[in-house]
Design an enzyme around this catalytic site. Structure first.
Site, PDB file in Angstrom:
ATOM      1  N   ASP A  37     -14.376 -14.319  26.070  1.00  0.00           N
ATOM      2  CA  ASP A  37     -14.921 -12.992  25.765  1.00  0.00           C
ATOM      3  C   ASP A  37     -14.220 -12.458  24.522  1.00  0.00           C
ATOM      4  O   ASP A  37     -13.155 -12.961  24.129  1.00  0.00           O
ATOM      5  CB  ASP A  37     -14.664 -12.044  26.955  1.00  0.00           C
ATOM      6  CG  ASP A  37     -15.696 -10.936  27.077  1.00  0.00           C
ATOM      7  OD1 ASP A  37     -15.969 -10.272  26.059  1.00  0.00           O
ATOM      8  OD2 ASP A  37     -16.230 -10.739  28.181  1.00  0.00           O
ATOM      9  N   ASN A  87     -23.263 -16.393  29.918  1.00  0.00           N
ATOM     10  CA  ASN A  87     -23.487 -15.093  30.551  1.00  0.00           C
ATOM     11  C   ASN A  87     -23.495 -13.930  29.560  1.00  0.00           C
ATOM     12  O   ASN A  87     -24.085 -12.890  29.846  1.00  0.00           O
ATOM     13  CB  ASN A  87     -22.407 -14.873  31.611  1.00  0.00           C
ATOM     14  CG  ASN A  87     -22.397 -13.472  32.169  1.00  0.00           C
ATOM     15  OD1 ASN A  87     -23.219 -13.119  33.004  1.00  0.00           O
ATOM     16  ND2 ASN A  87     -21.459 -12.649  31.708  1.00  0.00           N
ATOM     17  N   TYR A 150     -34.371  -7.532  23.498  1.00  0.00           N
ATOM     18  CA  TYR A 150     -33.840  -8.083  24.751  1.00  0.00           C
ATOM     19  C   TYR A 150     -34.852  -9.045  25.371  1.00  0.00           C
ATOM     20  O   TYR A 150     -34.523 -10.180  25.730  1.00  0.00           O
ATOM     21  CB  TYR A 150     -33.521  -6.949  25.727  1.00  0.00           C
ATOM     22  CG  TYR A 150     -32.806  -7.409  26.986  1.00  0.00           C
ATOM     23  CD1 TYR A 150     -31.470  -7.780  26.938  1.00  0.00           C
ATOM     24  CD2 TYR A 150     -33.478  -7.468  28.209  1.00  0.00           C
ATOM     25  CE1 TYR A 150     -30.812  -8.208  28.085  1.00  0.00           C
ATOM     26  CE2 TYR A 150     -32.820  -7.883  29.355  1.00  0.00           C
ATOM     27  CZ  TYR A 150     -31.483  -8.256  29.285  1.00  0.00           C
ATOM     28  OH  TYR A 150     -30.830  -8.689  30.421  1.00  0.00           O
ATOM     29  N   LYS A 154     -34.451 -13.170  25.800  1.00  0.00           N
ATOM     30  CA  LYS A 154     -34.380 -13.712  27.154  1.00  0.00           C
ATOM     31  C   LYS A 154     -35.512 -14.710  27.418  1.00  0.00           C
ATOM     32  O   LYS A 154     -35.338 -15.662  28.185  1.00  0.00           O
ATOM     33  CB  LYS A 154     -34.365 -12.582  28.190  1.00  0.00           C
ATOM     34  CG  LYS A 154     -33.089 -11.738  28.144  1.00  0.00           C
ATOM     35  CD  LYS A 154     -31.831 -12.596  28.322  1.00  0.00           C
ATOM     36  CE  LYS A 154     -30.575 -11.764  28.407  1.00  0.00           C
ATOM     37  NZ  LYS A 154     -29.358 -12.593  28.611  1.00  0.00           N
ATOM     38  N   THR A 185     -23.919  -3.391  36.549  1.00  0.00           N
ATOM     39  CA  THR A 185     -22.926  -3.827  35.560  1.00  0.00           C
ATOM     40  C   THR A 185     -22.730  -2.732  34.514  1.00  0.00           C
ATOM     41  O   THR A 185     -23.534  -1.795  34.433  1.00  0.00           O
ATOM     42  CB  THR A 185     -23.392  -5.111  34.838  1.00  0.00           C
ATOM     43  OG1 THR A 185     -24.546  -4.791  34.035  1.00  0.00           O
ATOM     44  CG2 THR A 185     -23.730  -6.211  35.831  1.00  0.00           C
TER      45      THR A 185
END
Length: 244
Positions: A37, A87, A150, A154, A185
């Site tokens: 990350d 992820n 987005y 995806k 999240t």
């Protein structure tokens, strides 16, 4: 316990949210995990919390050299890479007229190009051991429409998953995509998204937003040998949204 004993996993966007949940669960089931990350403080804190079977490595998922480094660091610390969980991702709730080219390209780089770079970099490492599992986190917006940028990326993750699955299958490498719905999240708490998400969640057949751990259970299955005959597939976890 022990469903992924001895496996080594790299998890991008692993410092918080779903990535952190994946790291905790995989380690608890016997894996050694690399938390990759750009969030150094949070990533290091999580690695310390998990213990000796976890390591934080800074990774800008859009940078090819960073990818080479994370694979090298993983192999030198824990051994061969068995699992990659792509992820990391971002969203932006702007209309097609208001989103800038710079903002759009940023979403493409983080959500789409990063998945390509991750698969490209780990494939040789997995070939050396004749197997592995790549788990690409897409979204229900890789199946149905949503926010510009987005949704596009995806859908691309879904397509890349199928292409890579066909190419890498002869080497024992499985590639699957996971399509979460609304998950609790930090991403859905963004100021430009949280009101829309709150309203949208009222229409979920299961009547609630999912916990990150519920997605992690699916990731664990795909990381384990229990899913040995699954590749190029789409695994939906959305509380029934796309069934409507």
């Amino acid at each position: 316990m022990g469903r992924v004993n001895g496996k080594v996993a790299i998890i991008t966007g692993g410092a918080r949210g779903m990535g952190a949940a994946h790291a905790r669960l995989l380690e608890s089931e016997g894996a050694r995990v690399v938390i990759a990350d750009i969030l150094e403080q949070e990533g290091q804190a999580l690695a310390t919390e998990i213990g000796d079977h976890a390591k934080f490595v800074r990774l800008d998922v859009t940078n090819a050299a960073d990818w080479e480094n994370v694979v090298s660091e993983t192999e030198s610390t824990f051994g061969h890479v068995n699992v990659l969980v792509n992820n990391a991702g971002i969203t932006m709730n702007k209309s097609i007229e208001k989103i800038s080219e710079e903002e759009y390209r940023k979403i493409v780089d983080i959500n789409q190009v990063s998945v390509f770079l991750g698969m490209k970099t780990v494939a040789p490492a997995m070939k050396k051991q004749n197997g592995g599992s790549i788990i690409n986190i897409s979204s229900i917006n890789g199946l149905v429409g949503g926010a510009i940028g987005y949704t596009d990326t995806k859908f691309a993750v879904r397509g890349m998953t199928k292409a890579a699955a066909l190419e890498l299958s002869p080497y024992g490498i499985r590639v699957n995509s996971v399509h979460p719905g609304v998950i609790e999240t930090p991403m859905i708490a963004q100021e430009d998204s949280k009101d829309a998400i709150k309203e949208f969640s009222k229409h979920i057949p299961n009547r609630r937003v999912a916990k990150p751990e519920e997605v992690s259970n699916l990731v664990l299955y795909l990381a384990s040998e229990e899913s040995s005959y699954s590749t190029g597939a789409e695994f939906v976890i959305d509380g029934g949204l796309t069934a409507q």
